[in-house]
Design a protein around this motif. Structure first.
Motif, PDB file in Angstrom:
ATOM      1  N   PHE A 216       0.858  -1.310  -0.079  1.00 40.10           N
ATOM      2  CA  PHE A 216       0.104   0.232  -0.297  1.00 40.10           C
ATOM      3  C   PHE A 216       0.989   1.305  -0.031  1.00 40.10           C
ATOM      4  O   PHE A 216       0.490   2.226  -0.723  1.00 40.10           O
ATOM      5  N   ARG A 217       2.146   1.137   0.646  1.00 38.67           N
ATOM      6  CA  ARG A 217       2.820   2.312   0.806  1.00 38.67           C
ATOM      7  C   ARG A 217       3.442   2.632  -0.743  1.00 38.67           C
ATOM      8  O   ARG A 217       3.895   3.709  -0.938  1.00 38.67           O
ATOM      9  N   MET A 218       3.611   1.627  -1.242  1.00 39.08           N
ATOM     10  CA  MET A 218       4.151   1.691  -2.646  1.00 39.08           C
ATOM     11  C   MET A 218       2.996   2.262  -3.728  1.00 39.08           C
ATOM     12  O   MET A 218       3.339   2.973  -4.709  1.00 39.08           O
ATOM     13  N   GLU A 219       1.690   1.754  -3.474  1.00 36.45           N
ATOM     14  CA  GLU A 219       0.727   2.208  -4.387  1.00 36.45           C
ATOM     15  C   GLU A 219      -0.007   3.484  -3.978  1.00 36.45           C
ATOM     16  O   GLU A 219      -0.445   4.177  -4.988  1.00 36.45           O
ATOM     17  N   VAL A 220       0.038   4.045  -2.669  1.00 34.66           N
ATOM     18  CA  VAL A 220      -0.752   5.200  -2.410  1.00 34.66           C
ATOM     19  C   VAL A 220       0.316   6.329  -2.018  1.00 34.66           C
ATOM     20  O   VAL A 220       0.881   6.172  -0.852  1.00 34.66           O
ATOM     21  N   PRO A 221       0.260   7.147  -2.913  1.00 33.80           N
ATOM     22  CA  PRO A 221       1.284   8.197  -2.746  1.00 33.80           C
ATOM     23  C   PRO A 221       1.268   9.034  -1.059  1.00 33.80           C
ATOM     24  O   PRO A 221       2.181   9.383  -0.474  1.00 33.80           O
ATOM     25  N   GLU A 222      -0.020   8.988  -0.657  1.00 34.46           N
ATOM     26  CA  GLU A 222      -0.414   9.980   0.560  1.00 34.46           C
ATOM     27  C   GLU A 222       0.397   9.030   1.588  1.00 34.46           C
ATOM     28  O   GLU A 222       0.679   9.676   2.670  1.00 34.46           O
ATOM     29  N   ILE A 223       0.153   7.842   1.557  1.00 31.20           N
ATOM     30  CA  ILE A 223       0.816   7.067   2.452  1.00 31.20           C
ATOM     31  C   ILE A 223       2.341   7.063   2.468  1.00 31.20           C
ATOM     32  O   ILE A 223       3.030   7.365   3.656  1.00 31.20           O
ATOM     33  N   TYR A 224       3.007   7.216   1.400  1.00 36.21           N
ATOM     34  CA  TYR A 224       4.432   7.388   1.338  1.00 36.21           C
ATOM     35  C   TYR A 224       4.922   8.623   1.824  1.00 36.21           C
ATOM     36  O   TYR A 224       5.888   8.884   2.533  1.00 36.21           O
ATOM     37  N   GLU A 225       4.072   9.624   1.546  1.00 34.26           N
ATOM     38  CA  GLU A 225       4.444  11.017   1.997  1.00 34.26           C
ATOM     39  C   GLU A 225       4.021  11.278   3.637  1.00 34.26           C
ATOM     40  O   GLU A 225       4.162  12.425   3.958  1.00 34.26           O
ATOM     41  N   GLY A 226       3.277  10.100   4.212  1.00 30.07           N
ATOM     42  CA  GLY A 226       3.018  10.428   5.767  1.00 30.07           C
ATOM     43  C   GLY A 226       1.685  11.204   6.005  1.00 30.07           C
ATOM     44  O   GLY A 226       1.398  11.398   6.931  1.00 30.07           O
ATOM     45  N   ILE A 227       0.918  11.549   4.746  1.00 33.27           N
ATOM     46  CA  ILE A 227      -0.311  12.135   4.964  1.00 33.27           C
ATOM     47  C   ILE A 227      -1.320  11.122   5.780  1.00 33.27           C
ATOM     48  O   ILE A 227      -2.171  11.355   6.391  1.00 33.27           O
ATOM     49  N   ILE A 228      -1.231   9.981   5.015  1.00 30.11           N
ATOM     50  CA  ILE A 228      -2.189   8.710   5.615  1.00 30.11           C
ATOM     51  C   ILE A 228      -1.151   7.721   6.323  1.00 30.11           C
ATOM     52  O   ILE A 228       0.079   7.623   5.919  1.00 30.11           O
ATOM     53  N   GLU A 229      -1.611   7.530   7.573  1.00 29.40           N
ATOM     54  CA  GLU A 229      -0.518   6.305   8.238  1.00 29.40           C
ATOM     55  C   GLU A 229      -1.636   5.002   8.427  1.00 29.40           C
ATOM     56  O   GLU A 229      -2.823   5.002   8.440  1.00 29.40           O
ATOM     57  N   ILE A 230      -0.554   3.942   8.117  1.00 27.63           N
ATOM     58  CA  ILE A 230      -1.426   2.682   8.518  1.00 27.63           C
ATOM     59  C   ILE A 230      -1.106   2.160   9.859  1.00 27.63           C
ATOM     60  O   ILE A 230      -0.234   2.273  10.244  1.00 27.63           O
TER      61      ILE A 230
END
Length: 535
Positions: A216-230
């Motif tokens: 998901f971190r690879m597919e979702v830019p918002e997770i990679y940038e820290g805007i969304i957290e798992i």
């Protein structure tokens, strides 16, 4: 074979060629050559001699040196590598213990056996250097995804090419229905890297929950940038998974961002996981609310949380029970993993029956102990009274709010409750003394007669016995065995003694016995406060 001017430069050329081929530092290869030449020299001059070899990094010239160390007169063990202060005066002007004398010796001629031995030393050093390089390369990549090439399968474990080296995808780290053929390219998660005698062991996984999180971190830019957290992930590999996410930007929907346009982002992850169904859930700090989300698609009527026991009761409509539990308990199991709590699911009918049973049990308690009729006992229960202690020691005003209860009735109720409790305390104390309880335990502050009786039945009869108890032995607790949480019953657990209260009582007993100095406790607490403040 002698090290002559004709082949001096060949040493450096060979070292560079080997280092380039193996992708390691040329200096390591030169050091291996130096060690191999030193071994060959020892076989020529004597194994007890300290022979060292130094290869010039520019000219390739190998210098053979015999080293001797100055030691105390009575400390000489190896006469070939050590000598006394007196003996050292022949070579050194003002020798002292610890001084070293080095003298150059003629280069050795290497026969076939010596050359073969030197070759083995160099190869061994190169292998060690390769292993160290591989370990250093992968130890910091634990928790990341890499693309690898399948080499072969051994006993259900897949061996992959890491170039250089190999990694292992063990049988239980493969998604159930996956099969691989040589030269297949797959994505794997680096789960663990261990340094072992036979070289670094790199364990890979496709079933680890964090593998899905990284996808998901690879597919979702918002997770990679820290805007969304798992926040949490739970998986039943190859079948179903739940992932909890939170957005730190109020304008971004975390679930929608992870799903993507027309489900493109989540579908990319699903395809990589061989069709594994994924529920994306909004995370919430409020545990009951989070659990309601985690049990989707089932509807939840009510949630009761027991934080101390880390258990939660969930009430669902009768027709939603099978959906909440899921096929083979999958839905509730994943929700439990996601929240970290044990979940008990019951229907509204089951909860109603349980509440009715509790109501009848408390009604009977008040009828039998306070000599009340059924209607009056039910009235007490309806007003929230659950025990005799509450009736006996509650403020009289709380009894006066009940319909039909005046000051005299309230006083009589409390008198009956106190008389009954006093009688029970007397009987419990007599039973405890009959079991051999000593006065030191009876007089200890904080223990009721019923608690003392329970302790006596468990073999705790003196204050010394009590002071040696662990807090969980008194208050109960939970342990994990084979991945399952199991309940440990405590002696004082029926009396609702918390773990903190048990700790305080045990420590108080130890202080009273003189086993612990209160000043030491105060100092420890101050140190803890300082460390906490610094953190």
């Amino acid at each position: 074979m002698a090290i002559t001017s004709a082949n001096q430069l060949e040493l450096l050329q060979t070292a560079e060629a080997v280092a380039r081929e193996k992708m390691i530092d040329p200096a390591l290869v030169v050091e291996a050559m130096e060690e191999s030449l030193a071994r060959a020299a020892k076989s020529r001059y004597g194994a007890e001699m300290d022979i060292r070899v130094k290869i010039d990094r520019k000219t390739g010239r190998a210098t053979f040196t015999r080293v001797r160390t100055v030691v105390e007169d009575d400390a000489v063990e190896n006469y070939q590598a050590e000598f006394t202060v007196e003996q050292a005066r022949t070579y050194l002007d003002d020798p002292k213990v610890g001084d070293v004398f080095a003298e150059e010796v003629p280069p050795v001629e290497m026969g076939r056996i010596a050359a073969q031995s030197a070759k083995q030393v160099i190869l061994q050093k190169i292998r060690e250097a390769e292993r160290d390089k591989q370990f250093e390369e992968y130890k910091d990549r634990v928790g990341t995804i890499i693309n690898v090439l399948v080499k072969r399968e051994e006993y259900g474990n897949v061996i992959v090419d890491l170039n250089p080296g190999e990694g292992v995808l063990r049988r239980n780290d493969k998604i159930g229905r996956e099969s691989y053929r040589p030269n297949d390219r797959i994505r794997v998660y680096i789960k663990d890297v261990r340094r072992e005698v036979r070289g670094p062991q790199i364990f890979l996984s496709r079933t680890d929950p964090q593998f899905m999180a990284e996808l998901f971190r690879m597919e979702v830019p918002e997770i990679y940038e820290g805007i969304i957290e798992i926040k949490a992930v739970a998986r039943d590999p190859g079948s179903r998974a739940k992932i909890a996410v939170i957005s730190y930007d109020s304008s971004i929907d975390p679930v929608g961002a992870c799903v993507g346009m027309r489900g493109s982002r989540v579908q990319a992850v699903v395809n990589e996981l061989q069709g594994e169904k994924i529920d994306i859930i909004p995370w919430n700090e409020d545990v009951p609310t989070f659990l309601v989300n985690a049990l989707q698609p089932a509807e939840v009527s009510k949630v009761v949380l027991d934080e101390e026991a880390e258990r939660i009761e969930v009430v669902v409509p009768d027709e939603q029970l099978s959906l909440a539990i899921g096929r083979r308990g999958q839905n509730v199991r994943l929700a439990s993993q996601l929240t970290g709590l044990d979940i008990d699911i019951m229907t509204e009918e089951q909860e109603s029956q349980r509440r009715q049973a509790e109501f009848e049990e408390r009604t009977k308690l008040f009828m039998d102990t306070l000599d009340l009729d059924e209607f009056f006992a039910q009235l007490l229960v309806s007003e929230g009274f659950t025990s005799l202690e509450e009736v006996a020691y509650v403020e009289a005003d709380e009894l006066l709010v009940i319909d039909g209860v005046d000051a005299d009735t309230a006083g009589e109720l409390q008198a009956r409750a106190r008389d009954y409790l006093d009688e029970q305390n007397r009987k419990a104390l007599e039973a405890a003394r009959a079991l051999g309880v000593e006065d030191s335990l009876v007089e200890f502050e904080g223990l009721t007669p019923q608690m003392i009786e329970a302790l006596a039945k468990d073999g705790v009869k003196t204050l010394e016995d009590f002071a040696t108890c662990a807090d969980w032995e008194l208050a109960g607790g939970w342990t994990v065995e084979n991945g399952e949480r199991k309940k440990d019953d405590g002696v004082l657990e029926p009396f609702e003694v918390s773990l903190e209260e048990a700790q305080a009582m045990v420590m108080s007993a130890r202080i009273q016995l003189g086993w612990v100095d209160p000043a030491d406790l105060d100092a420890a607490e101050e140190d803890g406060e300082v460390e906490e403040a610094q953190a």
